[in-house]
Design a protein around this motif. Structure first.
Motif, mmCIF file in Angstrom:
data_model
loop_
_atom_site.group_PDB
_atom_site.id
_atom_site.type_symbol
_atom_site.label_atom_id
_atom_site.label_comp_id
_atom_site.label_asym_id
_atom_site.label_seq_id
_atom_site.Cartn_x
_atom_site.Cartn_y
_atom_site.Cartn_z
ATOM 1 N N GLY A 21 45.272 -9.693 117.343
ATOM 2 C CA GLY A 21 44.107 -10.039 118.153
ATOM 3 C C GLY A 21 42.917 -9.456 117.568
ATOM 4 O O GLY A 21 41.616 -9.886 117.554
ATOM 5 N N TYR A 22 43.008 -8.088 117.143
ATOM 6 C CA TYR A 22 41.838 -7.654 116.390
ATOM 7 C C TYR A 22 41.138 -8.413 115.121
ATOM 8 O O TYR A 22 40.095 -8.642 114.854
ATOM 9 C CB TYR A 22 41.947 -6.156 115.846
ATOM 10 N N ARG A 23 42.245 -8.892 114.434
ATOM 11 C CA ARG A 23 41.935 -9.564 113.182
ATOM 12 C C ARG A 23 41.284 -10.975 113.447
ATOM 13 O O ARG A 23 40.244 -11.356 113.033
ATOM 14 C CB ARG A 23 43.048 -9.866 112.315
ATOM 15 N N TRP A 27 37.287 -12.071 112.690
ATOM 16 C CA TRP A 27 37.302 -13.192 111.855
ATOM 17 C C TRP A 27 36.036 -14.149 112.757
ATOM 18 O O TRP A 27 35.068 -14.543 112.236
ATOM 19 C CB TRP A 27 38.380 -14.169 111.659
ATOM 20 N N VAL A 28 36.265 -14.123 114.006
ATOM 21 C CA VAL A 28 35.350 -15.045 114.796
ATOM 22 C C VAL A 28 34.066 -13.989 114.949
ATOM 23 O O VAL A 28 32.816 -14.852 114.614
ATOM 24 C CB VAL A 28 35.980 -15.038 116.412
ATOM 25 N N ASN A 29 34.137 -12.810 115.039
ATOM 26 C CA ASN A 29 32.539 -12.133 115.050
ATOM 27 C C ASN A 29 32.086 -12.500 113.849
ATOM 28 O O ASN A 29 30.672 -12.590 113.599
ATOM 29 C CB ASN A 29 33.044 -10.673 115.316
ATOM 30 N N GLY A 30 32.782 -12.332 112.583
ATOM 31 C CA GLY A 30 32.108 -12.421 111.312
ATOM 32 C C GLY A 30 31.525 -13.765 111.187
ATOM 33 O O GLY A 30 30.217 -14.141 110.567
ATOM 34 N N LEU A 32 30.288 -15.958 113.415
ATOM 35 C CA LEU A 32 29.427 -16.151 114.291
ATOM 36 C C LEU A 32 28.166 -15.472 113.833
ATOM 37 O O LEU A 32 27.078 -15.953 113.691
ATOM 38 C CB LEU A 32 29.599 -15.762 115.491
ATOM 39 N N LEU A 33 28.348 -14.098 113.458
ATOM 40 C CA LEU A 33 27.192 -13.531 112.773
ATOM 41 C C LEU A 33 26.779 -14.205 111.517
ATOM 42 O O LEU A 33 25.461 -14.167 111.287
ATOM 43 C CB LEU A 33 27.771 -12.243 112.342
ATOM 44 N N LEU A 34 27.649 -14.865 110.819
ATOM 45 C CA LEU A 34 27.161 -15.637 109.482
ATOM 46 C C LEU A 34 26.356 -16.938 109.990
ATOM 47 O O LEU A 34 25.330 -17.114 109.263
ATOM 48 C CB LEU A 34 28.508 -16.081 108.698
ATOM 49 N N LEU A 35 26.721 -17.528 111.172
ATOM 50 C CA LEU A 35 26.096 -18.898 111.508
ATOM 51 C C LEU A 35 24.719 -18.286 111.923
ATOM 52 O O LEU A 35 23.561 -18.977 111.785
ATOM 53 C CB LEU A 35 26.788 -19.233 112.418
ATOM 54 N N ILE A 36 24.482 -17.534 112.619
ATOM 55 C CA ILE A 36 23.394 -16.675 113.229
ATOM 56 C C ILE A 36 22.450 -16.471 111.955
ATOM 57 O O ILE A 36 21.182 -16.706 112.220
ATOM 58 C CB ILE A 36 23.723 -15.563 114.172
ATOM 59 N N CYS A 37 22.914 -16.028 110.951
ATOM 60 C CA CYS A 37 22.035 -15.565 110.013
ATOM 61 C C CYS A 37 21.715 -16.650 109.182
ATOM 62 O O CYS A 37 20.507 -16.610 109.046
ATOM 63 C CB CYS A 37 22.895 -14.684 108.900
ATOM 64 N N CYS A 38 22.164 -17.814 109.027
ATOM 65 C CA CYS A 38 21.935 -19.013 108.486
ATOM 66 C C CYS A 38 20.859 -19.758 109.288
ATOM 67 O O CYS A 38 19.661 -20.265 108.492
ATOM 68 C CB CYS A 38 23.172 -19.848 108.290
ATOM 69 N N VAL A 39 21.039 -19.342 110.680
ATOM 70 C CA VAL A 39 19.902 -20.186 111.458
ATOM 71 C C VAL A 39 18.743 -19.430 111.380
ATOM 72 O O VAL A 39 17.734 -20.109 111.315
ATOM 73 C CB VAL A 39 20.378 -20.239 113.025
#
Length: 306
Positions: A21-23, A27-30, A32-39
């Motif tokens: 669950g932590y992994r 992965w999901v958190n990373g 989402l953050l990458l997508l937000i950074c791109c936007v």
């Protein structure tokens, strides 16, 4: 059965595995953050691409994240504009002087307010907080600045907003969290309050000081409205007001030109605006990496009361 041991490099204990669950969460958190950074980066990348593109490509809407018909002619034209560089120098001076004054006043006032034995401390805090919600208004402020003889001077830009109440409260909270035993030991050694402040408090406050410097410098660098109100001479303008006038003038000129003959004024204006914006934000982008490591710790330490 083996017992988990601490990692020699300060990571998680050896022999301990992350749960599934932590992994998945990581992965999901990373992602989402990458997508937000791109936007968030996309507008800046597009602006940078436009600054290196031709006017025709900008007018045709062909420029997105990569330059089209690469050229640096607009950079050369802006670089030869003497007024732009004069206003740029003004912005540097206003930012340095304004940030210095703001930091001195905010730091001293916050240190005083952090002392719970100070008589009238609550009144001073409420006076400061009151100004967060109420002010004299635009016209009274203009009359006051004019009456004090600060119109068409640097002081009209750096003195009225010298203390940000939000920054003041953050620093006050930070100073309150410092160990009082250090001050007591310094007093036993014969240090006065200025000695305690300069030799004990300031060296322990690098994180919050760096954060406040970033807040003040960015705010002063990007602010154009006070200059628009209080400065009449173009040679005193900050570069942000130069950019504002450029955008406003280009918009009106482009609309008139398009209505008259459908010329490429809008495209040329967009190119010049992009180059000017890029040159304006470069100093902030260069300064931020040096204070970024203090940013999170400074805000957290000053906003959590222990």
């Amino acid at each position: 059965m083996t017992t988990p041991t601490a990692s020699p490099r300060g990571g998680k204990p050896v022999g301990v595995r992350d749960s599934r669950g932590y992994r998945v969460f990581t992965w999901v958190n990373g992602t989402l953050l990458l997508l937000i950074c791109c936007v968030m980066l996309y507008p800046f990348v597009t602006l940078l691409a436009q600054s290196f593109s031709s006017s025709g490509a900008i007018k045709a809407g062909m420029v997105n994240a990569w330059p089209v018909e690469f050229n640096i002619d607009t950079y050369r034209a802006v670089g030869q504009n003497e007024m732009f560089w004069r206003n740029y120098r003004n912005t540097v001076v206003y930012t340095v002087v304004g940030t210095t004054i703001a930091m001195v006043l905010t730091t001293l006032f916050a240190f005083v307010l952090s002392k719970k034995h100070l008589r009238g401390r609550t009144v001073l805090i409420w006076i400061a907080v009151f100004t967060m919600f109420f002010n004299g208004g635009l016209i009274p402020n203009y009359v006051l600045i004019s009456t004090l003889g600060m119109k068409n001077t640097m002081w009209a830009l750096v003195l009225p907003g010298a203390i940000s109440v939000f920054n003041l409260l953050v620093m006050k909270s930070f100073f309150e969290n410092l160990p009082t035993e250090l001050e007591e030991a310094a007093q036993i050694d014969g240090l006065g309050w200025f000695g305690i402040f300069g030799r004990i408090v300031l060296p322990l406050s690098k994180a919050v000081i760096a954060t406040m410097i970033l807040f003040y410098s960015v705010a002063i660098w990007n602010d154009w409205f006070p200059a628009f109100l209080y400065l009449d001479k173009q040679e005193l303008f900050p570069v942000t007001l130069f950019l504002r006038n450029l955008v406003a003038g280009a918009s009106s000129t482009a609309s008139e030109g398009a209505a008259a003959s459908g010329s490429t004024t809008a495209a040329i204006s967009a190119n010049i605006q992009s180059v000017t914006m890029i040159l304006t934000i470069i100093p902030i982008l260069c300064v931020y990496p040096f204070v970024q490591r203090y940013f999170v710790s400074g805000v957290m330490l000053g906003s959590v009361k222990g």
